[in-house]
Design an enzyme around this catalytic site. Structure first.
Site, PDB file in Angstrom:
ATOM      1  N   GLY A 100       0.780  -1.242   0.000  1.00 16.88           N
ATOM      2  CA  GLY A 100       0.000   0.000   0.000  1.00 16.88           C
ATOM      3  C   GLY A 100       0.806   1.283   0.000  1.00 16.88           C
ATOM      4  O   GLY A 100       0.291   2.326   0.404  1.00 16.88           O
ATOM      5  N   ASP A 118      -3.476  -3.883 -18.353  1.00 17.21           N
ATOM      6  CA  ASP A 118      -2.448  -2.831 -18.376  1.00 17.21           C
ATOM      7  C   ASP A 118      -2.477  -2.022 -19.673  1.00 17.21           C
ATOM      8  O   ASP A 118      -1.445  -1.716 -20.263  1.00 17.21           O
ATOM      9  CB  ASP A 118      -1.049  -3.441 -18.150  1.00 17.21           C
ATOM     10  CG  ASP A 118      -0.939  -4.046 -16.758  1.00 17.21           C
ATOM     11  OD1 ASP A 118      -1.566  -3.528 -15.824  1.00 17.21           O
ATOM     12  OD2 ASP A 118      -0.230  -5.061 -16.608  1.00 17.21           O
ATOM     13  N   ARG A 156     -15.284 -14.582 -10.455  1.00 21.17           N
ATOM     14  CA  ARG A 156     -14.685 -13.248 -10.515  1.00 21.17           C
ATOM     15  C   ARG A 156     -15.792 -12.190 -10.497  1.00 21.17           C
ATOM     16  O   ARG A 156     -15.702 -11.161  -9.836  1.00 21.17           O
ATOM     17  CB  ARG A 156     -13.860 -13.139 -11.808  1.00 21.17           C
ATOM     18  CG  ARG A 156     -13.091 -11.847 -11.954  1.00 21.17           C
ATOM     19  CD  ARG A 156     -12.210 -11.875 -13.205  1.00 21.17           C
ATOM     20  NE  ARG A 156     -11.244 -12.951 -13.172  1.00 21.17           N
ATOM     21  CZ  ARG A 156     -10.102 -12.933 -12.494  1.00 21.17           C
ATOM     22  NH1 ARG A 156      -9.768 -11.891 -11.777  1.00 21.17           N
ATOM     23  NH2 ARG A 156      -9.283 -13.965 -12.519  1.00 21.17           N
ATOM     24  N   LEU A 176      -9.746  -7.276 -13.067  1.00 20.50           N
ATOM     25  CA  LEU A 176     -11.164  -6.928 -12.928  1.00 20.50           C
ATOM     26  C   LEU A 176     -11.903  -7.348 -14.199  1.00 20.50           C
ATOM     27  O   LEU A 176     -11.365  -7.248 -15.306  1.00 20.50           O
ATOM     28  CB  LEU A 176     -11.309  -5.427 -12.710  1.00 20.50           C
ATOM     29  CG  LEU A 176     -10.787  -4.925 -11.351  1.00 20.50           C
ATOM     30  CD1 LEU A 176     -10.545  -3.423 -11.380  1.00 20.50           C
ATOM     31  CD2 LEU A 176     -11.749  -5.304 -10.227  1.00 20.50           C
ATOM     32  N   HIS A 181       1.294   1.275 -12.943  1.00 25.36           N
ATOM     33  CA  HIS A 181       2.013   0.076 -13.373  1.00 25.36           C
ATOM     34  C   HIS A 181       3.506   0.397 -13.429  1.00 25.36           C
ATOM     35  O   HIS A 181       3.889   1.461 -13.936  1.00 25.36           O
ATOM     36  CB  HIS A 181       1.502  -0.371 -14.744  1.00 25.36           C
ATOM     37  CG  HIS A 181       2.124  -1.648 -15.213  1.00 25.36           C
ATOM     38  ND1 HIS A 181       1.757  -2.888 -14.712  1.00 25.36           N
ATOM     39  CD2 HIS A 181       3.101  -1.880 -16.111  1.00 25.36           C
ATOM     40  CE1 HIS A 181       2.498  -3.821 -15.289  1.00 25.36           C
ATOM     41  NE2 HIS A 181       3.311  -3.242 -16.142  1.00 25.36           N
ATOM     42  N   ASN A 196      -4.958   3.200 -12.871  1.00 23.68           N
ATOM     43  CA  ASN A 196      -4.039   2.158 -12.412  1.00 23.68           C
ATOM     44  C   ASN A 196      -2.615   2.692 -12.477  1.00 23.68           C
ATOM     45  O   ASN A 196      -2.299   3.527 -13.319  1.00 23.68           O
ATOM     46  CB  ASN A 196      -4.153   0.917 -13.312  1.00 23.68           C
ATOM     47  CG  ASN A 196      -3.258  -0.219 -12.854  1.00 23.68           C
ATOM     48  OD1 ASN A 196      -3.118  -0.470 -11.652  1.00 23.68           O
ATOM     49  ND2 ASN A 196      -2.629  -0.898 -13.795  1.00 23.68           N
ATOM     50  N   MET A 242      -3.813  -6.618  -7.166  1.00 27.16           N
ATOM     51  CA  MET A 242      -3.266  -7.665  -8.014  1.00 27.16           C
ATOM     52  C   MET A 242      -4.334  -8.655  -8.507  1.00 27.16           C
ATOM     53  O   MET A 242      -4.062  -9.837  -8.666  1.00 27.16           O
ATOM     54  CB  MET A 242      -2.136  -8.393  -7.293  1.00 27.16           C
ATOM     55  CG  MET A 242      -1.012  -7.461  -6.840  1.00 27.16           C
ATOM     56  SD  MET A 242      -0.438  -6.307  -8.098  1.00 27.16           S
ATOM     57  CE  MET A 242       0.917  -7.212  -8.793  1.00 27.16           C
TER      58      MET A 242
HETATM   59  C1  GAR Z   1       3.698  -1.049  -7.308  1.00 32.00           C
HETATM   60  O1  GAR Z   1       5.005  -1.076  -7.794  1.00 32.00           O
HETATM   61  C2  GAR Z   1       2.703  -1.025  -8.437  1.00 32.00           C
HETATM   62  O2  GAR Z   1       3.131  -0.259  -9.530  1.00 32.00           O
HETATM   63  C3  GAR Z   1       2.608  -2.478  -8.787  1.00 32.00           C
HETATM   64  O3  GAR Z   1       2.632  -3.162  -7.569  1.00 32.00           O
HETATM   65  C4  GAR Z   1       3.349  -2.376  -6.613  1.00 32.00           C
HETATM   66  C5  GAR Z   1       2.446  -2.151  -5.427  1.00 32.00           C
HETATM   67  O4  GAR Z   1       3.136  -1.511  -4.384  1.00 32.00           O
HETATM   68  N1  GAR Z   1       1.426  -2.769  -9.534  1.00 32.00           N
HETATM   69  C6  GAR Z   1       1.359  -3.677 -10.500  1.00 32.00           C
HETATM   70  O5  GAR Z   1       2.293  -4.370 -10.823  1.00 32.00           O
HETATM   71  C7  GAR Z   1      -0.002  -3.778 -11.157  1.00 32.00           C
HETATM   72  N2  GAR Z   1       0.113  -4.446 -12.421  1.00 32.00           N
HETATM   73  P1  GAR Z   1       2.349  -0.799  -3.218  1.00 32.00           P
HETATM   74  O6  GAR Z   1       1.360  -1.826  -2.642  1.00 32.00           O
HETATM   75  O7  GAR Z   1       3.412  -0.441  -2.220  1.00 32.00           O
HETATM   76  O8  GAR Z   1       1.659   0.392  -3.795  1.00 32.00           O
END
Ligand code: GAR
Length: 219
Positions: free
Chosen positions: A15, A148, A68, A96, A112, A110, A93
């Site tokens: 988070g 994505d 889902r 949707l 990424h 989002n 993760m």
């Molecule tokens: C982040 O690096 C985000 O960009 C990635 O997961 C991490 C979450 O970190 N998201 C993805 O890969 C989505 N495809 P966080 O929980 O500390 O924000």
């Protein structure tokens, strides 16, 4: 001040991006506020930030649903109950369903950890290193049903350094994620984004003048 945009954040883990959004929204002049956080995992560390800030922290475990779609409907229901205007995926993760995404047209964001459209999906940092990229980065985009993919709101680039591991690269990119996500939310909240197919046009943006070249030219 006019009404603030109401954000619902979906998380699955640590988070830190949610925390970056939270810090931004706690500034009095920020044009958006976080009204609920939903995690599909009860142990998600990010839930603690929400609790500490007095924001409803809701756990909807995906394992308790037969499909889902059934999970997504419950998430949707909670977002509407909290009168959410836009949904921010922050390390959420789960894929949707198209039905869910279509119920929030151009209202899901989002983040990424790559310069999309390169390296969609999981294990982004490993893929970046395997491809020998010299520049990596992160992207905030509007969510469309394809994974994505969707109009890009903001990107940040960082150098890939000799000796980088997926972890060191991820940390360098994460720092930039925390900068561009609140900025992208601000653009939406200020009504400065116009969507034209796959392109997001940003009004009154300050373009970056400085190119990033890696390795830096000697001459
Ligand atoms: C982040 O690096 C985000 O960009 C990635 O997961 C991490 C979450 O970190 N998201 C993805 O890969 C989505 N495809 P966080 O929980 O500390 O924000």
């Amino acid at each position: 001040m006019t009404r603030k945009l109401r954000i619902g954040v979906l998380i699955s883990g640590r988070g830190s991006n949610f925390k970056a959004l939270l810090d931004a929204t706690q500034q009095p002049d920020f044009p958006a506020e976080i009204v609920c956080v939903i995690s599909n995992k009860g142990q998600a560390g990010g839930l603690e930030y929400a609790r500490a800030a007095g924001i409803p922290a809701i756990v909807i475990s995906h394992t308790g649903f037969a499909s889902r779609e059934a999970f997504d409907i419950t998430v949707d229901d909670q977002l509407r109950r909290h009168q959410v205007d836009i949904v921010c995926l922050a390390g959420f993760m789960r894929v949707l369903s198209a039905e869910f995404i279509n119920r929030w047209p151009d209202r899901i964001l989002n983040i990424h950890p790559s310069l999309l459209p390169a390296f969609r999906g999981l294990h982004t940092h490993e893929k970046t290193l395997e491809a020998g990229c010299k520049i990596a980065g992160c992207t905030v985009h509007i969510v469309r049903p394809a994974l994505d993919e969707g109009p890009i709101l903001a990107q940040a680039a960082v150098p890939v350094l000799e000796g980088d591991s997926p972890g060191t690269l991820a940390a360098r990119i994460l720092e930039q994620e925390h900068r561009i996500y609140p900025e992208a939310v601000r653009l939406i909240a200020e009504g400065r984004v116009e969507i034209d197919g796959m392109v997001a046009r940003i009004r009154d943006s300050a373009p970056t003048a400085q190119p990033l070249v890696n390795p830096a030219p000697r001459g």
